[in-house]
Write an enzyme that holds these catalytic residues in place. Structure first.
Site, PDB file in Angstrom:
ATOM      1  CG  ASP A  52      -1.807   1.231   1.274  1.00 55.82           C
ATOM      2  OD1 ASP A  52      -2.920   1.169   0.726  1.00 55.82           O
ATOM      3  OD2 ASP A  52      -1.389   2.252   1.853  1.00 55.82           O
ATOM      4  CE1 TYR A  57       0.816   8.171   2.585  1.00 50.22           C
ATOM      5  CE2 TYR A  57       1.165   5.952   1.766  1.00 50.22           C
ATOM      6  CZ  TYR A  57       0.411   6.859   2.466  1.00 50.22           C
ATOM      7  OH  TYR A  57      -0.762   6.453   3.053  1.00 50.22           O
ATOM      8  CD  GLN A 192      -5.322   2.671   3.614  1.00 48.90           C
ATOM      9  OE1 GLN A 192      -4.346   3.293   4.046  1.00 48.90           O
ATOM     10  NE2 GLN A 192      -5.309   2.097   2.419  1.00 48.90           N
ATOM     11  CE1 TYR A 220      -4.535   6.492   9.052  1.00 54.57           C
ATOM     12  CE2 TYR A 220      -6.182   5.714   7.488  1.00 54.57           C
ATOM     13  CZ  TYR A 220      -5.708   6.699   8.318  1.00 54.57           C
ATOM     14  OH  TYR A 220      -6.381   7.898   8.450  1.00 54.57           O
ATOM     15  CE  LYS A 231      14.076   1.852  18.395  1.00 56.71           C
ATOM     16  NZ  LYS A 231      14.453   1.672  16.964  1.00 56.71           N
ATOM     17  NE  ARG A 244       7.647   8.218  14.166  1.00 54.72           N
ATOM     18  CZ  ARG A 244       8.491   7.181  14.139  1.00 54.72           C
ATOM     19  NH1 ARG A 244       8.067   5.966  14.432  1.00 54.72           N
ATOM     20  NH2 ARG A 244       9.765   7.368  13.807  1.00 54.72           N
ATOM     21  CB  ALA A 295       8.580  -2.832   7.012  1.00 51.72           C
ATOM     22  NE  ARG A 296      11.839   4.894   8.121  1.00 50.82           N
ATOM     23  CZ  ARG A 296      12.063   6.113   8.595  1.00 50.82           C
ATOM     24  NH1 ARG A 296      11.669   6.419   9.812  1.00 50.82           N
ATOM     25  NH2 ARG A 296      12.693   7.004   7.878  1.00 50.82           N
TER      26      ARG A 296
END
Length: 328
Positions: A52, A57, A192, A220, A231, A244, A295-296
């Site tokens: 996706d 982005y 979504q 999402y 974390k 963030r 996921a990076r």
């Protein structure tokens, strides 16, 4: 990996889908190109067949990286999900609904919601080029545009289905009322929406509506952009340009920390991470079709895929839900 049909379509998607928002880098403190590509390869290698992304982005970068990553792969075994309707390049010429100012490399870029017929047709051509494909499996309206009628947007999507440029059409961030209005022209395959342990608002009406109308729900931010991985509470620092920093302020962080501490023993006992436990819980909630997991790098992608191997008993799910009730 488990696969589910999306609503009433013939699309079969992996329950965990690779969320490619962070691959664009913008608003996420940058990214590493090879890590991004490796993350997609790792997802595909571990059964995550659905990816996706969106033009917004990274202002096209995420789609370009996805296109580069799948080059040479069997396209029939990959489901590409992308979006349209957020314009940042000025091509809307002042039309549409102002959304917000995005920061990119020290520049302020105004972003508009714009879902006109003309823009839908324009954007799909740009996305196909960036993705290196001649069709998209699911094209989704990114955000509702109050300046364009829903019927106009749905008519444009119906045209793209007829032309074979998209297999199915969906929406994002739509209310039940908006879904009902859209269905008068073209029934969306899916909606979504945000959903997580900390945000369960769709359970009020969207889940029951989607079930009754065979509309898929793609969720999402199941990890609340990493907050539920725990974390942050151990390291507590983000890059200054990471969005963030502001996003996390909407939550009572003390309560979130207590929640995670209460359910972490389940993860420990099963030999999985807290993030994997949270992801698996999300996939097991009623009405949810697909869960997007960002996921990076390859390690994160593999961990996301392996979350589906986790089995939770009825008692464990009840315990988790009891802890969640304490957040209210």
């Amino acid at each position: 990996m488990e696969y589910r049909k999306l609503g009433a379509t013939d699309l079969e998607l992996s329950v965990i889908a690779h969320g490619a928002f962070a691959l664009g880098g913008t608003m996420w403190g940058g990214n590493e190109k090879q890590d991004s590509i490796n993350s997609i390869h790792a997802s595909l290698d571990h059964g995550v067949t659905s990816i996706d992304t969106a033009p917004f982005y990274g202002f096209g970068l995420s789609e370009e990286l996805v296109g580069e990553a799948i080059k040479g792969k069997d396209r029939s075994k990959i489901q590409l999900l992308t979006k349209f309707g957020l314009v940042w390049d000025g091509s809307n010429k002042g039309k549409g609904e102002f959304f917000f100012d995005a920061a990119d490399n020290g520049k302020t870029i105004p972003v508009y919601k714009y879902a006109s017929r003309e823009n839908v047709i324009k954007e799909i051509e740009e996305s196909l080029k960036r993705l290196g494909t001649d069709y998209v499996d699911l094209l989704q309206l990114h955000w509702p545009d109050a300046t364009t009628s829903i019927s106009e947007t749905m008519e444009a999507l119906e045209l793209l289905i007829q032309q074979g440029k998209i297999r199915a059409a969906g929406v994002s961030n739509y209310s039940v009322a908006q879904l009902q209005q859209a269905a008068q022209t073209l029934k969306p395959a899916s909606d979504q929406v945000p959903y997580s342990m900390l945000n369960r608002s769709i359970e009020k009406d969207l889940v029951s509506y989607a079930s009754a109308t065979h509309t898929g729900i793609i969720v999402y931010s199941p990890m609340e952009r990493g907050l539920l991985a725990g974390k942050y509470f151990k390291e507590g620092s983000l890059k200054s340009d990471d969005h963030r920093n502001g996003y996390f302020t909407q939550f009572n962080l003390d309560k979130v920390k207590t929640l995670l501490q209460s359910i972490e023993p389940i993860a420990t006992d099963k030999g999985v991470t807290l993030a994997q436990l949270v992801l698996r819980w999300t996939t097991l909630q009623p009405g949810i079709s697909v869960v997007l997991a960002g996921a990076r790098n390859a390690a994160q992608a593999i961990a996301n895929a392996e979350a589906m191997s986790l089995e939770l008993t009825t008692e464990e799910l009840q315990f988790i839900n009891l802890q969640l009730a304490g957040l209210q």
